[in-house]
Structure formats: structure tokens, C-alpha cells
Write a protein that holds these residues in place. Structure first.
Motif, PDB file in Angstrom:
ATOM      1  N   ALA A  18     -54.992  35.087 -16.250  1.00  0.00           N
ATOM      2  CA  ALA A  18     -54.252  33.940 -15.724  1.00  0.00           C
ATOM      3  C   ALA A  18     -53.091  33.584 -16.645  1.00  0.00           C
ATOM      4  O   ALA A  18     -51.990  33.259 -16.181  1.00  0.00           O
ATOM      5  CB  ALA A  18     -55.185  32.743 -15.557  1.00  0.00           C
ATOM      6  N   LEU A  19     -53.309  33.659 -17.938  1.00  0.00           N
ATOM      7  CA  LEU A  19     -52.258  33.361 -18.903  1.00  0.00           C
ATOM      8  C   LEU A  19     -51.111  34.354 -18.786  1.00  0.00           C
ATOM      9  O   LEU A  19     -49.933  33.974 -18.815  1.00  0.00           O
ATOM     10  CB  LEU A  19     -52.831  33.373 -20.323  1.00  0.00           C
ATOM     11  CG  LEU A  19     -51.884  33.009 -21.442  1.00  0.00           C
ATOM     12  CD1 LEU A  19     -51.373  31.581 -21.267  1.00  0.00           C
ATOM     13  CD2 LEU A  19     -52.578  33.147 -22.777  1.00  0.00           C
ATOM     14  N   GLU A  20     -51.414  35.628 -18.616  1.00  0.00           N
ATOM     15  CA  GLU A  20     -50.368  36.637 -18.440  1.00  0.00           C
ATOM     16  C   GLU A  20     -49.588  36.398 -17.155  1.00  0.00           C
ATOM     17  O   GLU A  20     -48.357  36.520 -17.130  1.00  0.00           O
ATOM     18  CB  GLU A  20     -50.984  38.038 -18.441  1.00  0.00           C
ATOM     19  CG  GLU A  20     -51.463  38.488 -19.803  1.00  0.00           C
ATOM     20  CD  GLU A  20     -52.110  39.864 -19.765  1.00  0.00           C
ATOM     21  OE1 GLU A  20     -51.958  40.574 -18.736  1.00  0.00           O
ATOM     22  OE2 GLU A  20     -52.763  40.227 -20.744  1.00  0.00           O
ATOM     23  N   ASP A  21     -50.292  36.040 -16.072  1.00  0.00           N
ATOM     24  CA  ASP A  21     -49.611  35.742 -14.803  1.00  0.00           C
ATOM     25  C   ASP A  21     -48.672  34.547 -14.952  1.00  0.00           C
ATOM     26  O   ASP A  21     -47.528  34.584 -14.494  1.00  0.00           O
ATOM     27  CB  ASP A  21     -50.632  35.454 -13.699  1.00  0.00           C
ATOM     28  CG  ASP A  21     -51.424  36.693 -13.283  1.00  0.00           C
ATOM     29  OD1 ASP A  21     -50.988  37.818 -13.605  1.00  0.00           O
ATOM     30  OD2 ASP A  21     -52.484  36.511 -12.652  1.00  0.00           O
ATOM     31  N   LEU A  22     -49.151  33.495 -15.593  1.00  0.00           N
ATOM     32  CA  LEU A  22     -48.325  32.305 -15.785  1.00  0.00           C
ATOM     33  C   LEU A  22     -47.131  32.591 -16.682  1.00  0.00           C
ATOM     34  O   LEU A  22     -46.022  32.089 -16.448  1.00  0.00           O
ATOM     35  CB  LEU A  22     -49.167  31.160 -16.361  1.00  0.00           C
ATOM     36  CG  LEU A  22     -50.203  30.569 -15.403  1.00  0.00           C
ATOM     37  CD1 LEU A  22     -51.087  29.568 -16.149  1.00  0.00           C
ATOM     38  CD2 LEU A  22     -49.533  29.907 -14.216  1.00  0.00           C
ATOM     39  N   ALA A  24     -45.555  35.442 -16.932  1.00  0.00           N
ATOM     40  CA  ALA A  24     -44.590  36.187 -16.124  1.00  0.00           C
ATOM     41  C   ALA A  24     -43.835  35.261 -15.182  1.00  0.00           C
ATOM     42  O   ALA A  24     -42.621  35.395 -14.988  1.00  0.00           O
ATOM     43  CB  ALA A  24     -45.299  37.282 -15.333  1.00  0.00           C
ATOM     44  N   ILE A  25     -44.529  34.298 -14.612  1.00  0.00           N
ATOM     45  CA  ILE A  25     -43.888  33.333 -13.720  1.00  0.00           C
ATOM     46  C   ILE A  25     -42.865  32.503 -14.480  1.00  0.00           C
ATOM     47  O   ILE A  25     -41.733  32.298 -14.016  1.00  0.00           O
ATOM     48  CB  ILE A  25     -44.945  32.432 -13.043  1.00  0.00           C
ATOM     49  CG1 ILE A  25     -45.758  33.256 -12.042  1.00  0.00           C
ATOM     50  CG2 ILE A  25     -44.297  31.235 -12.364  1.00  0.00           C
ATOM     51  CD1 ILE A  25     -46.995  32.540 -11.528  1.00  0.00           C
ATOM     52  N   VAL A  26     -43.228  32.022 -15.650  1.00  0.00           N
ATOM     53  CA  VAL A  26     -42.310  31.211 -16.458  1.00  0.00           C
ATOM     54  C   VAL A  26     -41.088  32.033 -16.859  1.00  0.00           C
ATOM     55  O   VAL A  26     -39.954  31.545 -16.810  1.00  0.00           O
ATOM     56  CB  VAL A  26     -43.028  30.638 -17.704  1.00  0.00           C
ATOM     57  CG1 VAL A  26     -42.049  30.028 -18.676  1.00  0.00           C
ATOM     58  CG2 VAL A  26     -44.065  29.618 -17.273  1.00  0.00           C
ATOM     59  N   HIS A  27     -41.289  33.286 -17.201  1.00  0.00           N
ATOM     60  CA  HIS A  27     -40.171  34.155 -17.578  1.00  0.00           C
ATOM     61  C   HIS A  27     -39.219  34.336 -16.397  1.00  0.00           C
ATOM     62  O   HIS A  27     -37.996  34.234 -16.550  1.00  0.00           O
ATOM     63  CB  HIS A  27     -40.705  35.508 -18.057  1.00  0.00           C
ATOM     64  CG  HIS A  27     -39.643  36.475 -18.433  1.00  0.00           C
ATOM     65  ND1 HIS A  27     -38.817  36.290 -19.520  1.00  0.00           N
ATOM     66  CD2 HIS A  27     -39.243  37.634 -17.860  1.00  0.00           C
ATOM     67  CE1 HIS A  27     -37.967  37.290 -19.602  1.00  0.00           C
ATOM     68  NE2 HIS A  27     -38.210  38.122 -18.598  1.00  0.00           N
ATOM     69  N   ARG A  28     -39.769  34.612 -15.215  1.00  0.00           N
ATOM     70  CA  ARG A  28     -38.944  34.784 -14.015  1.00  0.00           C
ATOM     71  C   ARG A  28     -38.188  33.505 -13.683  1.00  0.00           C
ATOM     72  O   ARG A  28     -36.999  33.532 -13.357  1.00  0.00           O
ATOM     73  CB  ARG A  28     -39.813  35.220 -12.836  1.00  0.00           C
ATOM     74  CG  ARG A  28     -38.998  35.594 -11.601  1.00  0.00           C
ATOM     75  CD  ARG A  28     -39.868  36.021 -10.423  1.00  0.00           C
ATOM     76  NE  ARG A  28     -40.562  34.857  -9.884  1.00  0.00           N
ATOM     77  CZ  ARG A  28     -41.882  34.705  -9.853  1.00  0.00           C
ATOM     78  NH1 ARG A  28     -42.672  35.631 -10.331  1.00  0.00           N
ATOM     79  NH2 ARG A  28     -42.429  33.627  -9.322  1.00  0.00           N
ATOM     80  N   GLN A  29     -38.842  32.364 -13.786  1.00  0.00           N
ATOM     81  CA  GLN A  29     -38.192  31.096 -13.491  1.00  0.00           C
ATOM     82  C   GLN A  29     -37.097  30.786 -14.509  1.00  0.00           C
ATOM     83  O   GLN A  29     -36.055  30.231 -14.147  1.00  0.00           O
ATOM     84  CB  GLN A  29     -39.220  29.963 -13.456  1.00  0.00           C
ATOM     85  CG  GLN A  29     -40.098  30.015 -12.230  1.00  0.00           C
ATOM     86  CD  GLN A  29     -41.141  28.902 -12.217  1.00  0.00           C
ATOM     87  OE1 GLN A  29     -41.437  28.296 -13.249  1.00  0.00           O
ATOM     88  NE2 GLN A  29     -41.710  28.643 -11.065  1.00  0.00           N
ATOM     89  N   ALA A  30     -37.290  31.144 -15.749  1.00  0.00           N
ATOM     90  CA  ALA A  30     -36.257  30.919 -16.765  1.00  0.00           C
ATOM     91  C   ALA A  30     -35.011  31.724 -16.435  1.00  0.00           C
ATOM     92  O   ALA A  30     -33.881  31.225 -16.575  1.00  0.00           O
ATOM     93  CB  ALA A  30     -36.788  31.280 -18.150  1.00  0.00           C
ATOM     94  N   LYS A  31     -35.195  32.963 -15.977  1.00  0.00           N
ATOM     95  CA  LYS A  31     -34.048  33.774 -15.582  1.00  0.00           C
ATOM     96  C   LYS A  31     -33.339  33.168 -14.372  1.00  0.00           C
ATOM     97  O   LYS A  31     -32.110  33.131 -14.313  1.00  0.00           O
ATOM     98  CB  LYS A  31     -34.489  35.207 -15.289  1.00  0.00           C
ATOM     99  CG  LYS A  31     -34.853  35.976 -16.551  1.00  0.00           C
ATOM    100  CD  LYS A  31     -35.521  37.322 -16.340  1.00  0.00           C
ATOM    101  CE  LYS A  31     -35.041  38.164 -15.237  1.00  0.00           C
ATOM    102  NZ  LYS A  31     -35.703  39.488 -15.167  1.00  0.00           N
ATOM    103  N   GLN A  32     -34.106  32.671 -13.410  1.00  0.00           N
ATOM    104  CA  GLN A  32     -33.518  32.037 -12.234  1.00  0.00           C
ATOM    105  C   GLN A  32     -32.747  30.778 -12.624  1.00  0.00           C
ATOM    106  O   GLN A  32     -31.661  30.525 -12.095  1.00  0.00           O
ATOM    107  CB  GLN A  32     -34.595  31.682 -11.212  1.00  0.00           C
ATOM    108  CG  GLN A  32     -35.202  32.883 -10.512  1.00  0.00           C
ATOM    109  CD  GLN A  32     -36.369  32.497  -9.617  1.00  0.00           C
ATOM    110  OE1 GLN A  32     -36.974  31.438  -9.772  1.00  0.00           O
ATOM    111  NE2 GLN A  32     -36.695  33.373  -8.677  1.00  0.00           N
ATOM    112  N   ILE A  33     -33.282  30.012 -13.539  1.00  0.00           N
ATOM    113  CA  ILE A  33     -32.607  28.797 -13.997  1.00  0.00           C
ATOM    114  C   ILE A  33     -31.295  29.149 -14.678  1.00  0.00           C
ATOM    115  O   ILE A  33     -30.271  28.477 -14.465  1.00  0.00           O
ATOM    116  CB  ILE A  33     -33.526  27.977 -14.928  1.00  0.00           C
ATOM    117  CG1 ILE A  33     -34.657  27.343 -14.112  1.00  0.00           C
ATOM    118  CG2 ILE A  33     -32.737  26.916 -15.691  1.00  0.00           C
ATOM    119  CD1 ILE A  33     -35.755  26.719 -14.945  1.00  0.00           C
ATOM    120  N   ASP A  34     -31.275  30.214 -15.480  1.00  0.00           N
ATOM    121  CA  ASP A  34     -30.031  30.650 -16.131  1.00  0.00           C
ATOM    122  C   ASP A  34     -28.965  30.991 -15.095  1.00  0.00           C
ATOM    123  O   ASP A  34     -27.805  30.594 -15.229  1.00  0.00           O
ATOM    124  CB  ASP A  34     -30.283  31.848 -17.039  1.00  0.00           C
ATOM    125  CG  ASP A  34     -31.076  31.504 -18.284  1.00  0.00           C
ATOM    126  OD1 ASP A  34     -31.127  30.302 -18.640  1.00  0.00           O
ATOM    127  OD2 ASP A  34     -31.631  32.433 -18.894  1.00  0.00           O
TER     128      ASP A  34
END
Length: 68
Positions: A18-22, A24-34
Motif C-alpha cells: 500500500a505504501l508503494e502504491d501511495l 507512486a500516486i503522489v509522484h504522478r500527482q506531483a508531475k501533474q501539478i508541475d
């Protein structure tokens, strides 16, 4: 005792997944925010150029090419 240890190991494995999934989600969202921040900055510049006083020089996109 062994059953309890197995249950704890399973729980730890599920938490790790679950931690790895979260992560990855945070990383993807950070790129989208950029990307979105860059787009907003571009739109803000365009809006500021559009609101510039009439006497100012036209923006590059508003001027006619030299062959006209």
C-alpha cells in the motif's frame, strides 16, 4: 505463536504494498501539478499581455508576418 508471526508478516507485506502504491500516486500527482503550474503561468502571461495598454507594442502573436 507461529500463526501470529505469519499474520504480522502478512500485515507488514500489505502495508508495504500500500505504501508503494501511495508513493507512486503522489509522484504522478506531483508531475501533474508541475505541468499545471507551468500552464497557469503561461496563461497568466497571456492574460497580462492581452490586458496591456493599447499604446504598447503588440505581442508577437498579434503582429503580421513580414511578407504581408
Amino acid at each position: 505463536m507461529p500463526d501470529r508471526l505469519i499474520a504480522l508478516e502478512e500485515t507488514a507485506a500489505h502495508h508495504g504494498a500500500a505504501l508503494e502504491d501511495l508513493s507512486a500516486i503522489v509522484h504522478r500527482q506531483a508531475k501533474q501539478i508541475d505541468v499545471l503550474e507551468r500552464r497557469v503561468a503561461l496563461l497568466m502571461r497571456r492574460a497580462a499581455e492581452a490586458e496591456a495598454p493599447a499604446g504598447s507594442a503588440p505581442a508577437i502573436t498579434e503582429s503580421k508576418p513580414p511578407h504581408y
